[in-house]
Enzyme design. Structure first.
Site, PDB file in Angstrom:
ATOM      1  N   ILE A   1      76.117  68.190  26.352  1.00 24.08           N
ATOM      2  CA  ILE A   1      75.870  66.793  26.700  1.00 24.08           C
ATOM      3  C   ILE A   1      75.101  66.190  25.525  1.00 24.08           C
ATOM      4  O   ILE A   1      74.125  66.769  25.048  1.00 24.08           O
ATOM      5  CB  ILE A   1      75.071  66.682  28.016  1.00 24.08           C
ATOM      6  CG1 ILE A   1      74.804  65.222  28.397  1.00 24.08           C
ATOM      7  CG2 ILE A   1      73.776  67.461  27.962  1.00 24.08           C
ATOM      8  CD1 ILE A   1      74.151  65.065  29.774  1.00 24.08           C
ATOM      9  N   SER A   2      75.570  65.066  25.021  1.00 20.91           N
ATOM     10  CA  SER A   2      74.942  64.449  23.849  1.00 20.91           C
ATOM     11  C   SER A   2      73.524  64.003  24.158  1.00 20.91           C
ATOM     12  O   SER A   2      73.158  63.787  25.323  1.00 20.91           O
ATOM     13  CB  SER A   2      75.761  63.249  23.368  1.00 20.91           C
ATOM     14  OG  SER A   2      77.032  63.651  22.906  1.00 20.91           O
TER      15      SER A   2
END
Length: 422
Positions: free
Chosen positions: A75-76
């Site tokens: 997940i960024s």
């Protein structure tokens, strides 16, 4: 249209144990880094990121960092999500296609900002998990499917906007075809560890490219990855532009550093400088990304990365990813040259200048971090190096340099990784 609401258990009420953490994240890590769109900032503050990450990393959900979500995906970081969302310029009537559902977090952030979000995930287990989280939290205008994002979602085209959260080597033609005339696409394109984030606008059937910043995303798998022509060499890890001599191409960018606003407000150092010193405060540092309060600095013909911070705890750093296969590389030498001026420790125990390397396995799980430093006070140039064992299961690494919340100034040069064994 009734926009989806965050469930009552996750709303910003006193019972929400993460509400203050989200607010602090927005105020101290995202707004200060240059995101100004209040709709986007509100969406980040109201979106329960901890619901989209595994329980094992939930306590890190509101740190400004990427986190593993399984199946070799991440997940960024919240800043990257906020920045990409702001750049997309979401409008209430937009129909948006997202390539790379991942955890579902980016789609959740977009949901209250646009009319509809269509999101595609190639990894079935991730797609199912993301759909479950989105349903549980009431995101009724987000539609998902499992498939190859390279092909897009032709039955739902055309789209006003397309956002790609994984990196192909070149732009997939089907996505160009499914973007409406005048629409825009935000996409990271390039080599595995050397990518550029672009805004692309469709004009007369063609894409007009606007480079934004260097970046690092997981690769687009499936059709895109099978056609990749340039691959990293994990048996011979190396740092790109570790001497900072390459100045990059400032004329190709519209924004020059994630913290350009912060840099512009930094006071000029009172330390005397030679007449041969030239500051390059408005460009990216070639080969590196996610810079905060850093600029390329040239002194007497020698380039370096200069970090400067006056607010204790505020980020000032730079990073670079590289491939390293622990089954083929048993030892490396990590080295640098560093100079400090009036450096004082920040509020955290490790808030001091350092050079760090973190290793990750093939599922992007962290295997540990090793550092050079920390460095304190005021000292002229010194060389530092360390011989390090590479974990046998390592498949990639992240190099980080900077002040990491300390105040003062630190200059780094000659950052190197050299293969020493096997």
């Amino acid at each position: 249209m009734i926009l989806p609401q965050i469930s009552s258990s996750e709303s910003s009420r006193p019972t929400d144990r993460y509400a203050e953490a989200r607010k602090r994240l927005v105020d101290t890590r995202i707004r200060t880094a240059g995101v100004t769109n209040e709709r986007v900032l509100s969406a980040i503050q109201e979106t329960a990121r901890h619901e989209f990450v595994p329980k094992s990393v939930r306590e890190k959900a509101y740190f400004d960092m990427a986190l593993p979500i399984g199946s070799a995906q991440t997940i960024s970081s919240p800043f990257i999500v906020a920045s990409m969302t702001e750049t997309l310029d979401p409008q209430p009537t937009d129909r948006v296609l997202e390539i790379g559902t991942g955890s579902g977090y980016q789609a959740a952030v977009l949901s209250p900002l646009v009319a509809e979000v269509y999101s595609i995930e190639i990894v079935e287990s991730l797609g199912i998990t993301a759909r479950g989280a989105l349903d549980r939290l009431g995101y009724d205008n987000v539609f998902t499917k499992v498939g190859d994002g390279f092909l897009g979602w032709p039955s739902k085209a055309p789209f006003d906007k397309i956002i790609v959260t994984c990196s192909p080597e070149s732009v997939p033609v089907p996505l160009v075809e499914q973007l409406r005339e005048g629409g825009s696409m935000i996409i990271p394109v390039g080599e595995r560890y050397q990518q550029t984030l672009y805004r692309m606008t469709k004009k007369d059937g063609e894409l007009v490219r606007e480079p934004l910043r260097p970046t690092l995303f997981v690769p687009m798998t499936g059709t895109a990855e099978s056609g990749r022509k340039r691959l990293p060499d994990p048996a011979n890890p190396t740092v790109v532009n570790g001497d900072f001599e390459s100045a990059g191409k400032p004329n190709e960018t519209t924004a020059d550093n994630e913290d350009s606003t912060a840099l512009a407000t930094q006071p000029v150092s009172s330390e005397p400088q030679t007449t041969n010193s030239v500051e390059h405060s408005d460009e990216f540092i070639d080969g590196w990304y996610y810079g905060r309060q850093v600029k390329r600095f040239v002194e007497n013909g020698n380039a370096m990365a200069r970090f400067q911070n006056e607010t204790p705890g505020l980020g000032s750093h730079l990073l670079q990813g590289l491939a390293v296969d622990g089954s083929k590389v048993s030892m490396i030498r990590l080295s640098t040259r560093v100079r400090t001026h009036n450096v004082e420790k920040g509020p955290d125990s490790d808030a001091l200048p350092m050079l760090a390397i973190s290793y990750y396995d093939d599922l992007r799980r962290e295997l540990g971090m090793v550092t050079l430093g920390p460095y304190r006070g005021t000292r002229d140039w010194r060389s530092d190096s360390r011989l390090l064992r590479v974990p046998p299961t390592a498949r990639e690494a992240i190099i980080r340099i900077g002040l990491f919340g300390a105040t003062g100034r630190a200059d780094f040069d000659e950052v190197r990784v050299e293969k020493m064994g096997r």
